[in-house]
Design an enzyme around this catalytic site. Structure first.
Site, PDB file in Angstrom:
ATOM      1  N   THR A  70       0.842  -1.190   0.000  1.00 37.80           N
ATOM      2  CA  THR A  70       0.000   0.000   0.000  1.00 37.80           C
ATOM      3  C   THR A  70       0.880   1.243   0.000  1.00 37.80           C
ATOM      4  OG1 THR A  70      -1.904   1.037   1.070  1.00 37.80           O
ATOM      5  CG2 THR A  70      -0.254   0.019   2.528  1.00 37.80           C
ATOM      6  N   LYS A  82       3.833   1.432  -3.812  1.00 35.54           N
ATOM      7  CA  LYS A  82       3.368   0.666  -4.975  1.00 35.54           C
ATOM      8  C   LYS A  82       4.278   0.828  -6.192  1.00 35.54           C
ATOM      9  CE  LYS A  82      -1.498   0.486  -3.642  1.00 35.54           C
ATOM     10  NZ  LYS A  82      -2.895   0.744  -4.061  1.00 35.54           N
ATOM     11  N   GLU A 137       0.129  -8.082 -17.100  1.00 36.79           N
ATOM     12  CA  GLU A 137      -0.217  -6.992 -18.017  1.00 36.79           C
ATOM     13  C   GLU A 137      -0.877  -5.841 -17.255  1.00 36.79           C
ATOM     14  OE1 GLU A 137      -2.524  -6.412 -22.271  1.00 36.79           O
ATOM     15  OE2 GLU A 137      -3.480  -7.672 -20.748  1.00 36.79           O
ATOM     16  N   GLY A 147     -10.318  11.743 -11.822  1.00 34.53           N
ATOM     17  CA  GLY A 147      -8.969  11.552 -11.308  1.00 34.53           C
ATOM     18  C   GLY A 147      -8.092  10.826 -12.302  1.00 34.53           C
ATOM     19  N   ARG A 179      -8.348  17.357 -12.727  1.00 39.26           N
ATOM     20  CA  ARG A 179      -8.093  18.790 -12.542  1.00 39.26           C
ATOM     21  C   ARG A 179      -7.029  19.270 -13.521  1.00 39.26           C
ATOM     22  NH1 ARG A 179      -6.809  20.144  -6.523  1.00 39.26           N
ATOM     23  NH2 ARG A 179      -5.112  18.720  -7.049  1.00 39.26           N
TER      24      ARG A 179
END
EC number: 1.1.1.25
Length: 279
Positions: free
Chosen positions: A68, A72, A84, A133, A158
């Site tokens: 986590t 990552k 993949e 996002g 954004r």
């Protein structure tokens, strides 16, 4: 590396911080349900020593691990082999130590999302989906969404350039496009908030016109009460709102299946976690 026979196989989750992690509880419940003999622990890895921490774990009968924040991308770089999905996501949340000692990386976050959407909605074929996002959570979700049978995926962010970059990566895998976040005017069947805006009580700057009475709004965040995004969606008349607790359990189930070659039931674990969350 040689394995010691008849030892309980070790699994873990690596993160920093890690004390809040529900992964040990989830995987312990999965193991009990499926009759698997294993141990699963939370490991606080130093910010600058994730690789050393994982390799020490692997050298001491570690068979696999979840990863986590904030590791990552480091886990991705550590791998000898990548699925993949992990390759395209650019991040790994599931590490497996193979019999020859090589490390294989997978990314099950998006699989958990799609599994939870299907659990709540059934067939996803033909749906128009808006993904808010363009960070790691979004990137890990695009391929499973495109493989789920949806009609079209629109990504807004954004910073539009980041959304456009995701479209470039996945354009050959399905109908995926991006729009400026201020130009989104039509309604969608499903809207997914992959940002962490709800953690600060904020809502992404998208038009209320994206929500219709049939719209399902999904926030990857979760909490004791409805998230800020889901409260906003409800106030605009969204037909259904879902938080990310089911995604958390779903990605764990996909990891467990990779390691143990058996798929655990999500529902009992999800019900237990939900009860504890609101209790």
């Amino acid at each position: 590396m040689a394995r010691v026979e008849n030892m309980t196989e070790r699994y873990a989750v690596f993160g920093n911080p890690i004390g809040h992690s529900k992964s040990p509880k989830i995987h312990t419940m999965f193991a009990k349900e499926t009759g698997q003999s294993l141990s699963y622990e939370a490991i606080l890895a130093p910010i600058d020593a994730f690789e050393a921490s994982f390799k020490e774990f692997a050298a001491n009968e570690g068979y696999g691990a979840n990863v986590t924040v904030p590791f990552k991308e480091q886990a991705f770089s550590l791998c000898d082999e990548l699925s993949e999905q992990a390759q395209l996501a650019g991040a790994v949340n599931t590490l497996s130590v193979l019999a020859d000692g090589k490390i294989r990386g997978d990314n099950t976050d998006g699989l958990g999302l799609v599994a939870d959407l299907k659990r709540n909605l059934g067939d996803l074929c033909g749906l128009q989906v808006l993904l808010i996002g363009a960070g790691g959570a979004a990137r890990g979700s695009v391929l499973p969404l495109l493989h789920s049978g949806i009609a079209k995926l629109t990504i807004v962010n954004r910073t539009q350039a980041k959304a456009e970059a995701l479209v470039e990566i996945f354009t050959s895998y399905g109908d995926v496009t991006s729009l400026p976040i201020t130009h989104v005017g039509q309604s969608y069947d499903v809207i997914i908030n992959s940002t962490s805006s709800s953690l600060s009580g904020e809502v992404p700057n998208i038009s209320p016109d994206t929500i219709a009475p049939h719209t399902v709004c999904y926030d990857m965040m979760y909490g004791k009460q409805s998230t800020a995004f889901n409260l906003w969606a409800k106030s605009l008349g969204a037909g259904q709102t879902i938080d990310g607790l089911g995604m958390l359990v779903g990605q764990a189930a996909a990891s467990f299946s990779i390691w143990r070659k058996v798929t655990p039931s999500v529902e009992p674990v999800l019900a237990q976690l939900r009860s504890e969350l609101i209790g």
